[in-house]
Design an enzyme around this catalytic site. Structure first.
Site, mmCIF file in Angstrom:
data_model
loop_
_atom_site.group_PDB
_atom_site.id
_atom_site.type_symbol
_atom_site.label_atom_id
_atom_site.label_comp_id
_atom_site.label_asym_id
_atom_site.label_seq_id
_atom_site.Cartn_x
_atom_site.Cartn_y
_atom_site.Cartn_z
ATOM 1 C CG ASP A 208 -1.974 1.086 1.209
ATOM 2 O OD1 ASP A 208 -2.547 1.341 0.142
ATOM 3 O OD2 ASP A 208 -2.208 1.701 2.265
ATOM 4 C CB SER A 232 -6.342 3.211 0.505
ATOM 5 O OG SER A 232 -4.963 3.432 0.303
ATOM 6 C CD GLN A 282 -4.478 1.453 -2.839
ATOM 7 O OE1 GLN A 282 -3.645 2.261 -3.224
ATOM 8 N NE2 GLN A 282 -4.430 0.885 -1.650
#
Length: 296
Positions: A208, A232, A282
């Site tokens: 991430d 996110s 993502q």
């Protein structure tokens, strides 16, 4: 108080080693003081740890899909509630809820599979310079101290649990828009336990770091810019083959789309030998904001 690299790696492993409260209930704490919100990769990795603790070791995680619902508070523990959805002949499925202050801040579904032989093919790793030919974060700061923005210099000057070496640093030195793609060599700064699950969890944590930032490259921006709000929204990760997160991995990332104040990014993770071991995807919030805006 500053921490040396070894203590940071030890602390990272300690926060990923959750406290078991009940058979399907776990408690985790956050890494480092002073953050406004919990880093998303931490919640992802802790939720994966919780799910792993409820599955027999012969079954390894092969995919996870998650949504970030609320910002986490780094000053308070997070409770992970695991639901055992399926126990099949070859697959196990788990759903994990991360709870804080009585609210669900994150949800994840993860699937586990026992090892099987089958068809094999994989994408090829791009031809890029090896990590030894690239500057580490600390070397980059020292080498380009007058060219790097203050916020970036402050962040990269701190001891980190990962050695991260961008293949191309030009985007950090000027505001020129470029094709939204980047490749970064990463590995933990210290050796990790031999348990394969530990390496999967650590990769989940690291996956991430820079992924959503890739969408900003097309607009001449970085995650360090104060006029951009990034967060996110979801994160998916697939584990294709065994990996070691304490050996060099190439994280190849691109962003095929940004629209509606959201950016979409994809990643592939290769070993030093060019073996594809994991893939990620993502979508995240990508807003323009005024420079006096602050996240609370």
């Amino acid at each position: 108080m500053s921490k040396d690299v070894g203590s940071i790696t030890t602390e990272l492993l300690s926060i990923l080693d959750l406290e078991r409260l009940e058979d399907n209930l776990f408690r985790g704490v956050s890494l480092w003081e002073g953050w406004q919100r919990v880093y998303g990769g931490q919640v992802l990795a802790q939720a994966l740890t919780a799910a792993i603790r409820t599955v027999e070791p012969a079954r390894q995680v092969h995919s996870l899909h998650s949504y970030f619902l609320l910002a986490g508070d780094p000053q308070h523990p997070i409770i992970y509630d695991v639901e055992r959805l399926r126990e099949g002949g070859s697959f196990s499925t788990r759903r994990v809820k991360a709870i804080q202050h009585g609210a669900v801040i994150f949800i994840m579904s993860a699937s586990f599979h026992k090892a099987e032989d089958g068809f094999e093919h994989a994408a090829e790793m791009p031809d890029v310079p090896g990590p030894e030919r690239l500057l580490s974060a600390s070397e980059l700061v020292a080498d380009r101290i007058n060219e790097i923005p203050d916020s970036m210099r402050d962040y990269w000057s701190r001891p980190q649990p990962f050695d991260m070496r961008p293949v191309d640093i030009s985007r950090y030195l000027d505001q020129t828009a470029r094709p939204p793609q980047q490749s970064i060599w990463i590995k933990s700064t210290e050796a990790l336990p031999e348990d394969p699950a530990a390496h999967q969890v650590v990769l989940a944590y690291a996956s991430d770091f820079t992924l959503l930032d890739t969408a900003l490259i097309a607009h001449g921006k970085t995650l360090f810019d104060t006029d951009v709000q990034l967060a996110s929204l979801d994160h998916a990760l697939w584990f294709h083959r065994p990996l070691r997160a304490d050996e060099w991995l190439l994280y190849v990332q691109d962003s095929p789309n940004a629209s509606g104040a959201r950016g979409f990014c994809r990643g592939q993770v290769f070993t030093r030998e060019g073996v594809l071991v994991a893939s990620s995807a993502q979508e995240g919030l990508m807003r323009r904001r005024s420079t006096n805006f602050s996240i609370r």
